[in-house]
Design a protein around this motif. Structure first.
Motif, mmCIF file in Angstrom:
data_model
loop_
_atom_site.group_PDB
_atom_site.id
_atom_site.type_symbol
_atom_site.label_atom_id
_atom_site.label_comp_id
_atom_site.label_asym_id
_atom_site.label_seq_id
_atom_site.Cartn_x
_atom_site.Cartn_y
_atom_site.Cartn_z
ATOM 1 N N GLU A 338 9.589 -11.651 -0.386
ATOM 2 C CA GLU A 338 9.921 -10.146 -1.481
ATOM 3 C C GLU A 338 8.843 -9.364 0.012
ATOM 4 O O GLU A 338 8.065 -9.888 1.049
ATOM 5 C CB GLU A 338 9.074 -10.510 -2.188
ATOM 6 C CG GLU A 338 9.076 -10.790 -3.675
ATOM 7 C CD GLU A 338 10.455 -9.667 -4.323
ATOM 8 O OE1 GLU A 338 10.200 -8.745 -4.279
ATOM 9 O OE2 GLU A 338 11.460 -10.052 -4.464
ATOM 10 N N SER A 339 9.181 -7.942 -0.353
ATOM 11 C CA SER A 339 8.156 -7.018 0.602
ATOM 12 C C SER A 339 7.006 -6.792 -0.018
ATOM 13 O O SER A 339 6.777 -7.447 -0.965
ATOM 14 C CB SER A 339 9.388 -5.507 0.649
ATOM 15 O OG SER A 339 9.335 -5.227 -0.212
ATOM 16 N N GLN A 340 6.304 -6.285 0.752
ATOM 17 C CA GLN A 340 4.904 -6.021 0.436
ATOM 18 C C GLN A 340 4.302 -5.562 -0.747
ATOM 19 O O GLN A 340 5.040 -4.478 -0.410
ATOM 20 C CB GLN A 340 3.467 -6.738 1.195
ATOM 21 C CG GLN A 340 3.922 -7.354 2.942
ATOM 22 C CD GLN A 340 3.104 -8.377 2.755
ATOM 23 O OE1 GLN A 340 2.601 -8.517 1.506
ATOM 24 N NE2 GLN A 340 3.405 -9.301 3.301
ATOM 25 N N HIS A 346 1.056 -1.586 3.058
ATOM 26 C CA HIS A 346 2.620 -1.449 4.511
ATOM 27 C C HIS A 346 3.499 -0.635 4.152
ATOM 28 O O HIS A 346 4.445 -0.996 4.716
ATOM 29 C CB HIS A 346 3.253 -3.042 3.560
ATOM 30 C CG HIS A 346 1.799 -3.831 4.219
ATOM 31 N ND1 HIS A 346 1.811 -4.905 4.762
ATOM 32 C CD2 HIS A 346 0.903 -4.199 2.913
ATOM 33 C CE1 HIS A 346 0.738 -5.572 4.535
ATOM 34 N NE2 HIS A 346 0.123 -5.978 3.319
ATOM 35 N N TRP A 347 3.286 0.478 3.906
ATOM 36 C CA TRP A 347 4.653 2.235 4.064
ATOM 37 C C TRP A 347 4.617 2.149 5.021
ATOM 38 O O TRP A 347 5.970 2.179 5.078
ATOM 39 C CB TRP A 347 3.876 2.926 2.955
ATOM 40 C CG TRP A 347 2.604 3.841 4.478
ATOM 41 C CD1 TRP A 347 1.382 3.978 4.247
ATOM 42 C CD2 TRP A 347 3.015 4.790 5.233
ATOM 43 N NE1 TRP A 347 0.868 4.630 5.173
ATOM 44 C CE2 TRP A 347 1.891 5.784 4.999
ATOM 45 C CE3 TRP A 347 4.449 5.479 5.480
ATOM 46 C CZ2 TRP A 347 2.330 6.790 6.913
ATOM 47 C CZ3 TRP A 347 4.667 5.944 5.924
ATOM 48 C CH2 TRP A 347 2.948 6.831 7.227
ATOM 49 N N VAL A 348 4.119 2.062 5.976
ATOM 50 C CA VAL A 348 4.722 1.472 7.437
ATOM 51 C C VAL A 348 5.414 0.808 7.723
ATOM 52 O O VAL A 348 6.740 1.314 8.953
ATOM 53 C CB VAL A 348 3.486 2.067 8.239
ATOM 54 C CG1 VAL A 348 2.760 3.550 8.727
ATOM 55 C CG2 VAL A 348 3.059 0.915 9.477
ATOM 56 N N LYS A 349 5.872 -0.283 7.159
ATOM 57 C CA LYS A 349 6.637 -1.511 7.777
ATOM 58 C C LYS A 349 7.825 -0.993 6.815
ATOM 59 O O LYS A 349 8.771 -1.342 7.571
ATOM 60 C CB LYS A 349 5.748 -2.897 7.200
ATOM 61 C CG LYS A 349 5.002 -2.861 7.250
ATOM 62 C CD LYS A 349 4.506 -4.507 7.136
ATOM 63 C CE LYS A 349 4.890 -5.506 8.170
ATOM 64 N NZ LYS A 349 4.241 -6.824 7.803
ATOM 65 N N LYS A 374 10.489 2.976 -2.309
ATOM 66 C CA LYS A 374 8.795 3.306 -2.708
ATOM 67 C C LYS A 374 8.089 3.750 -1.772
ATOM 68 O O LYS A 374 7.253 4.083 -1.627
ATOM 69 C CB LYS A 374 8.563 2.037 -3.397
ATOM 70 C CG LYS A 374 9.281 1.907 -4.677
ATOM 71 C CD LYS A 374 8.629 2.090 -5.985
ATOM 72 C CE LYS A 374 9.615 1.674 -7.361
ATOM 73 N NZ LYS A 374 10.311 2.113 -7.422
ATOM 74 N N GLU A 375 7.887 3.459 -0.274
ATOM 75 C CA GLU A 375 6.779 3.599 0.584
ATOM 76 C C GLU A 375 7.474 5.064 1.381
ATOM 77 O O GLU A 375 6.483 5.839 1.171
ATOM 78 C CB GLU A 375 7.627 2.694 1.530
ATOM 79 C CG GLU A 375 7.642 1.233 1.596
ATOM 80 C CD GLU A 375 8.484 0.377 0.946
ATOM 81 O OE1 GLU A 375 8.181 -0.838 0.881
ATOM 82 O OE2 GLU A 375 9.247 0.656 0.258
#
Length: 501
Positions: A338-340, A346-349, A374-375
């Protein structure tokens, strides 16, 4: 209704609305008005001044610039594309929707990754992606997603990988799926339906851009319309249809459009070209009588996501002059986890990489980062300073150069927070199908006869079953609805043809 000159209202002045207006006008319709909610035309085509030139905040490329593509046809006709795009060999290239560049690849530990290490897993990824387009509704489950299909393929293949390449391969695949989220305009490929994925049609041709900006096309089409056709800053509040409304011409019209500022317009026909993101918010109250339940269901089920750009201008390039794309790979990341959830941290990831915008001489040294989901929506809530600071840290980390100078200017899109857009473009979400796109495109009333003719028509990229999410899809949809009206009034076209003789 008698055979007086029909009046047509168009809601929205993106390429779909402008294209529809130009086509009906060319075919003898005189009484046309476009109501545009914002202070500009173009919709999700938006060219802005940036650095030493122009930058695209919305549509960027002509995807598949070949003779079948109407955006390319028009652009060539109007002399708006560069000489390379017109070369026949470039129009025959099959890129499968992805740029054929060899990227420069950085990892989060500040090292450059050798492209040959990445090549095998990238080729595998594109093979799987191609396979995911070959399903039909008989061969897959309606609740299956492109994301889950890709994970099954990854799991199957990864059993044969050596431990020393396995972790890097997983991180690369996660980066490639982030790119795919940008292509599909979704938060996760788990949201994109598998069965209809292959219905999306791609034209041949090497993607190209507009030397004078994408808006040069909209402006050129608009130039064929009378000057007073478009009314700006006229958000529509409600479309009343199936009625009998008195106009200034002392005739009764079936449609009345109310604007937020209290102005009303009556018409025989209205073409609604608003984005699906707007309909998702306003489907219940935008029309009176309300939309039929089947249409509301289609609006609810189809996907509409956010893809934003972050443009960074640098005093001097830190990249090699031949670089066209910089890809970022986060070590330890995997498409199987799952993504963070903590967006703040963590948005930049989710940023998949940077395209080096060209031509550098004209624009300056500019990188364009792409980010979906969402990021990307979270990024819209930050200040320019916060985004610059995050981008500077990110690039210092990946290049391994703690002294890397920050960008000298930034420009970014914020499509999710645009009230009349609510995101970037549509996709066929899990639980929906291409049929929902067809339902969305159906005009009203459903049961038509001489007493109840065509009144409300629907256009926009989300109404094109094979070309959703594209500018050419938007243009084709506008032309499609214009043709519906033209077919209703054959005598208008006949008069135009006679006048030309």
């Amino acid at each position: 209704m008698g055979r007086r000159t029909p009046s047509v209202l168009i809601v929205g002045s993106g390429i779909s609305g402008i294209g529809a207006a130009e086509k009906v006008h060319k075919n003898g319709f005189q009484n046309i008005r476009i109501l545009e909610a914002t202070g500009r035309t173009g919709g999700r085509i938006r060219t802005q001044k940036f650095a030493k030139g122009l930058a695209e905040m919305g549509a960027q490329w002509i995807h598949g610039p070949s003779p079948e593509n109407p955006v390319f046809q028009l652009s060539s006709q109007y002399n708006l594309v560069g000489p390379d795009a017109l070369r026949e060999e470039n129009q025959k290239v099959d890129v499968g929707g992805h740029p054929p560049d060899i990227p420069v690849i950085y990892s989060s530990s500040g090292k450059e990754i050798n492209p040959t290490l990445v090549e095998n897993v990238t080729n595998l990824y594109y093979e799987w992606l191609e396979k995911s387009r070959n399903f039909t509704k008989d061969t897959c489950s309606p609740d299956d997603s492109v994301g889950s299909f890709m994970r099954r393929e990854i799991l199957r293949s990864s059993k044969e990988w050596n431990k020393d390449v396995s972790e890097l391969n997983m991180a690369i695949l996660r980066a490639l799926l982030n790119v795919e989220c940008c292509v599909s305009g979704t938060h996760s490929m788990d949201h994109v339906a598998l069965c209809p994925f292959g219905e999306y049609t791609m034209f041949l041709g090497l993607d190209c851009t507009f030397p004078k900006g994408y808006e040069s096309l909209v402006n050129r089409i608009k130039a064929n319309l009378p000057n007073d056709t478009v009314l700006l800053n006229k958000p529509v509040k409600r479309i009343n249809w199936n009625g009998s409304f008195q106009g200034n011409d002392s005739n009764a019209h079936p449609v009345r459009v109310q604007c937020e500022d209290g102005d009303t317009f009556v018409a025989d026909h209205v073409i609604v070209t608003v984005p699906l993101g707007f309909l998702k918010k306003h489907a219940d109250d935008f029309l009176s009588p309300p939309l039929p339940p089947s249409k509301k269901q289609a609006i609810k089920k189809l996907g509409f996501g956010t893809m934003n750009k972050i443009l960074l201008e640098f005093e001097k390039p830190f990249w090699d002059p031949n670089t066209t794309y910089i890809q970022l790979v986060w070590e330890g990341d995997s498409p199987l986890t799952e993504s963070q959830k903590d967006l703040r941290k963590h948005w930049v990831k989710k940023l998949s990489g940077f395209v080096v915008l060209d031509p550098p001489g004209q624009l300056g040294h500019v990188l364009c980062g792409f980010m979906a989901g969402k990021e990307s929506e979270y990024m819209e809530t930050l200040s320019d300073e916060e985004v610059v600071s995050s981008m500077t840290s990110l690039l210092r980390q990946f290049t391994g150069n703690p002294e890397l100078p920050p960008p000298i200017s930034i420009l970014r899109s914020q499509w999710h927070s645009q009230p009349y857009t609510g995101g970037s473009y549509s996709y066929v979400a899990v639980g929906s199908s291409g049929n929902d796109i067809e339902v969305l495109a159906e005009p009203l009333p459903k049961e038509r006869n001489a007493a109840k003719p065509l009144q409300v028509l629907f256009a926009g990229e989300a109404t094109e079953r094979n070309f959703y999410s594209t500018t050419h899809g938007a243009l084709m949809s506008g032309w499609r609805e214009a043709q519906r009206l033209i077919d209703q009034y054959p005598e208008l076209g006949a008069a135009v043809r006679k006048a030309k003789l």
